[in-house]
Design a protein around this motif. Structure first.
Motif, short mmCIF file in Angstrom:
data_model
loop_
_atom_site.label_atom_id
_atom_site.label_comp_id
_atom_site.label_asym_id
_atom_site.label_seq_id
_atom_site.Cartn_x
_atom_site.Cartn_y
_atom_site.Cartn_z
N LYS A 24 -13.39 -20.62 -8.02
CA LYS A 24 -13.26 -19.93 -9.31
C LYS A 24 -14.09 -20.65 -10.37
CE LYS A 24 -8.54 -18.16 -9.83
NZ LYS A 24 -7.29 -18.58 -10.48
N VAL A 62 -17.46 -19.47 -12.71
CA VAL A 62 -17.65 -19.44 -14.16
C VAL A 62 -19.04 -19.97 -14.52
CG1 VAL A 62 -16.83 -20.32 -16.37
CG2 VAL A 62 -15.20 -19.80 -14.58
N THR A 63 -19.35 -21.10 -13.88
CA THR A 63 -20.64 -21.72 -14.18
C THR A 63 -21.78 -20.80 -13.76
OG1 THR A 63 -19.58 -23.82 -13.76
CG2 THR A 63 -21.95 -23.83 -13.89
N HIS A 97 -22.28 -18.00 -16.27
CA HIS A 97 -22.99 -18.47 -17.45
C HIS A 97 -24.47 -18.65 -17.17
CE1 HIS A 97 -20.66 -19.89 -21.05
NE2 HIS A 97 -19.74 -19.30 -20.32
N ARG A 106 -20.07 -13.54 -30.16
CA ARG A 106 -20.61 -12.62 -29.15
C ARG A 106 -21.58 -13.32 -28.20
NH1 ARG A 106 -17.12 -10.59 -30.37
NH2 ARG A 106 -16.59 -8.85 -31.73
N PHE A 115 -24.47 -21.70 -24.61
CA PHE A 115 -23.87 -21.65 -25.94
C PHE A 115 -24.52 -22.67 -26.86
CE2 PHE A 115 -20.23 -22.36 -28.83
CZ PHE A 115 -19.91 -21.05 -29.13
#
Ligand code: SF4
Ligand code: SF4
Lengths: 607, 224
Positions: B8, B12-13, B16, B46, B51
């Motif tokens: 999991k 996520v990584t 991204h 958004r 990031f």
């Protein structure tokens, strides 16, 4: 009594009247809402308060020095946490002693949570607590001369008793403090202390204390977690003829979230004893605060728990507002709530992220967890001008109104983004088998222990005590919001993780209500804003439920522009009182996550 | 299932990672991801993909309220410092890092509302903004320039009056809202003064005896 805060003498009412009836002579009314208790009866009266009146939670202990009356005073604030009695109001009581022989009985035997606080009062104020099991300096080092919070003590670059300093205006030619008071002339050592050649007595004592473990407890500790000593009585060190290992963790250690040190006695891998050592970041915040004017302290409070500066601002503002008897206008109240609840969310996301760091998931999850914080800090920056050192609250209001578009951004975050981010954290972490294996059943603290050790905030509530200042003694406008006090019952690291998620969800609820109810405009400051605040004489204890726990400000004013006494009940500091207990019998590898689960910030611990 | 947590997490990584490239492509047509318009979106609610902002090549704009070491405002119209050396900022400053020498008239030895010297020790300043907040003359404002590193850590960081002074045009540029408020206040005050003067003149005419022209109570600069 010159120099003493004089206010009308209060009658003893309520629980105090009960005490008066029972102990008659031992109690006398003070010029504050509480009673002065004779030293010889203090322990006995305290026991009665705890057992019969339900004041099971000693929130704050601190000293005040009154040279004019040749007296020092110890101030106690006790609450009823598990029983929830007395409307959440404190029982304030004091003990007094002459300045040159300031001995007061220790209350550690009644409320173990007094331990660090009494040590701090000894260290900084020079009050001896008779019967304290370990009365040593806690924040200062052994080469420090004197007790800095005594009114006659002067710091190294002392210029003048109170700010503003006369040298700044109208003839203010710049000088550097270091040039005015040359180095080496500005430090004093205790008599007989040679800084170039000394054997640290403090270190010797630490090692001795670490060595002297209570052997009778050993069997229980080592076998209770299935360490497998096999023999049943569990004293491996004897069996294989070896010694206990003393491990020093910190102060420079990445897992301590700052400069914090633990001296740990091990039997194999099992912890027999752990003693926290702190003070490496000490800057005598309270002394600085007593030199400052009231308003000047506001930006200094930012530097306590620098993850949650808005909460610190609020706690201090509330304490001073109690003295000034002002209430902020509606809009300011709502702005304050928005700010402190956003702070709580940031803080908990930070705490969760860094708990993963402590578990060994180096930084990737932590950085995901603090993405939201970045956005919240953008909001803080837009409103207050700074991301972390917000300095945003003022007595009776806030520094400036929200800029255009702020509310919309905040709404977007609170309604659309934060709930999802919280669910994501939950989804990715709560069922993760490594987290569960490492956190469940680790670092237990029972409800009795948590209350006895004066643990606060998530640490207390994860142990099954639903005690939240926002509900127990609502401040600001918390009585208007519909929210639940998060509580979990296992008191282990895993529950402390879960409770932070719960609290984030509750904070989002509060934020959503606040955004909906908030007036669109209006005043943000009660009265005229002044650069020198007039604060009437008196004393007040303002407390908020900060993200780390109950944050209290005890402020004494004598009517001057500077606070006479300015004390902080720092949750990070007091929560550490329970650390030794939580670590007993645990594996050395778990120390780091147990510490991480308390969530301390050293700026606040050491002040 | 064992290992699901790790999978999991890696997912996520990966998400991204991929999103970053997709975003890059989306921005190709809009002039790239590194424009001033793109930046607040990239690190905003958004945001998708990476990031972080690669400071110093890229930087986020600071909000108007942003506060860093203060500067003194120079009134370009009147060609004088706005500061009257009243000393309020030096008194309110929490770490006491403002030093002001008031000007004295050499003949009368009376104070003149002009600072002779003005220092801020930037090594001590905590950028709290209290000086700017409490200055009654809008003469000291918080700056947006946060890049102050210096090779010499003593004298270079004690800012004197020359270093601190910046024109009001700069202030207007970085603090448009605050500037508008100041201008509105000045205009309002001018209108009031005019009204008062007119009333006084009328009174004078009516009573036909001499009366002093009304002095504005809190004029920023009484004639020295
Ligand atoms: S408060 Fe304003 S006018 Fe007064 S001395 Fe400071 S900068 Fe000058
Ligand atoms: S910003 Fe704060 S610390 Fe810096 S000069 Fe102004 S009042 Fe002093």
């Amino acid at each position: 009594m010159a120099g003493k805060v004089a206010a009308p003498v209060a009658e003893l009412t309520g629980p105090l009247a009960v005490l008066k009836e029972k102990f008659s002579e031992a109690l006398s009314p003070g010029e504050f809402e509480g009673a002065v208790i004779k030293n010889e009866n203090l322990v006995e009266v305290a026991k009665f308060m705890r057992d019969d009146l339900g004041y099971d939670y000693l929130s704050s202990v601190t000293g005040v020095d009154y040279p004019a009356a040749n007296e020092v005073e110890v101030v106690y604030h006790a609450y009823s946490a598990r029983h929830g009695l007395h409307n959440g109001k404190p029982l304030v009581f004091k003990a007094r002693a002459p300045r040159d022989n300031s001995v007061v009985p220790s209350l550690v035997s009644v409320w173990p949570g007094a331990d660090f606080q009494e040590r701090e009062a000894w260290d900084l104020m020079g009050i001896k607590f008779e019967g304290h099991p370990n009365l040593r300096r806690i924040l200062m080092w052994e080469g420090f001369a004197g007790h800095p919070l005594r009114k006659d003590w002067h710091e190294a670059y002392f210029e003048q008793d109170n700010k503003p300093f006369d040298s700044r205006w109208p003839g203010g030619h710049h000088t550097r403090a270091e040039d005015r008071v040359p180095l080496a002339d500005n430090v004093a050592f205790p008599p007989g202390f040679d800084p170039t050649d000394f054997n640290s007595q403090a270190e010797t004592t630490l090692v001795e204390r670490a060595r002297s473990v209570d052997v009778s407890e050993l069997g229980q500790l080592v076998s209770s977690d299935g360490n497998g000593s096999g023999s049943g009585n569990g004293h491996i060190a004897d069996a294989i003829q070896t010694d206990h290992l003393i491990v020093n963790l910190g102060p420079q250690h990445p897992s301590t979230h700052g400069v914090f040190r633990m001296v740990i006695t091990l039997e194999g891998e099992t912890i027999l004893k752990l003693e926290p050592v702190m003070g490496y970041l000490h800057r005598n915040h309270e002394k600085i605060g007593e030199r400052n004017t009231f308003i000047q302290n506001m930006p200094f409070t930012d530097r306590l728990d620098y993850i949650a500066s808005m909460s610190n601002n609020l706690g201090y503002a509330l304490a001073v507002e109690k003295l000034m008897k002002v209430t902020p206008p509606e809009r300011a109240e709502y702005i304050r709530i928005l700010m402190v609840e956003l702070t709580r969310i940031c803080n908990h996301m930070w705490a969760i992220g860094f708990l993963l760091n402590d578990l060994g998931a180096f930084f990737t999850p932590a950085l995901y967890a603090i993405e939201e914080r970045e956005l919240v800090l953008d909001l803080f920056e837009a409103a207050s001008g700074s991301r972390m050192m917000c300095n945003y609250m003022r007595f009776g209001g806030v520094a400036r109104d929200l800029p255009e578009g702020w509310i919309e951004k905040c709404r977007d975050l609170v309604f659309n983004r934060l709930p999802k981010a919280t669910d994501d954290l939950d989804h990715f972490l709560s069922e993760n088998e490594i987290i569960r294996a490492r956190c469940e059943g680790v670092g237990n603290l029972t409800a009795e222990q948590a209350v006895a050790y004066s643990a606060a905030g998530p640490l207390l509530r994860a142990s099954g005590v639903p005690y939240d200042v926002r509900r127990a003694e609502p401040y600001s406008i918390y009585d208007r919001f519909d929210f639940d006090v998060a509580v979990r019952y296992h008191g282990d690291v895993y529950d402390r993780y879960l409770i932070r998620l719960d609290e984030i969800r509750q904070s989002i609820r509060i934020l959503q209500q606040a955004l909906d109810q908030m007036p669109g405009g209006g005043e943000i400051q009660a009265g005229k804003k002044q650069y020198q605040t007039r604060v009437p004489a008196g004393q007040a204890y303002g407390r908020v439920d900060g993200p780390k726990g109950e944050l209290g400000f005890y402020v004494v004013s004598d009517g001057n522009p500077n606070p006479y006494r300015y004390h902080i009940r720092a949750p990070s500091f007091i929560n550490l009182t329970a650390l030794g207990e939580m670590c007993k019998g645990q594996k050395i590898a778990d120390v780091v996550i147990i510490l991480g689960s308390i969530d301390i910030v050293l700026g606040e611990t050491d002040r | 299932m064992y290992g699901s947590g790790i999978i999991k997490g890696l997912g996520v990584t990966l998400k991204h990672f991929v999103a970053t490239y997709i975003e890059d492509l989306r921005y190709v047509l809009k002039g790239g991801r590194y424009t001033d318009q793109a930046m607040p979106v990239r690190q905003g609610p958004r945001a998708r993909g990476v990031f972080t902002v690669q400071y110093p090549e890229e930087r986020l704009p600071v909000p108007e309220n942003f506060r860093y070491i203060p500067f003194l405002v120079f009134d370009t119209q009147k060609n004088e410092d706005k500061c009257t050396s009243c000393g309020i900022c030096a008194k309110v400053c929490p770490p006491q890092c403002i030093w002001i020498v008031r000007t004295n008239d050499p003949k009368t030895n009376r104070p003149v509302p002009q600072p002779a010297e003005f220092y801020i020790d930037a090594t001590v300043c905590m950028s709290c903004g209290l000086c700017a907040e409490f200055c009654p003359f809008d003469a000291i404002k918080m700056d947006h320039d946060y890049e102050l590193s210096s090779f010499e850590r003593f004298n270079n960081l004690v800012f004197d009056k020359a270093r601190l002074t910046k024109p009001d045009t700069y202030h207007a540029q970085i603090h448009p809202t605050d500037w508008a408020r100041e201008q509105a206040e000045i205009a309002e005050k001018a209108a009031k003064d005019a009204e008062k003067a007119a009333a006084a003149a009328a009174k004078k005419a009516a009573a036909a005896k001499p009366a002093d022209a009304p002095k504005p109570a809190d004029a920023p600069k009484p004639a020295a």
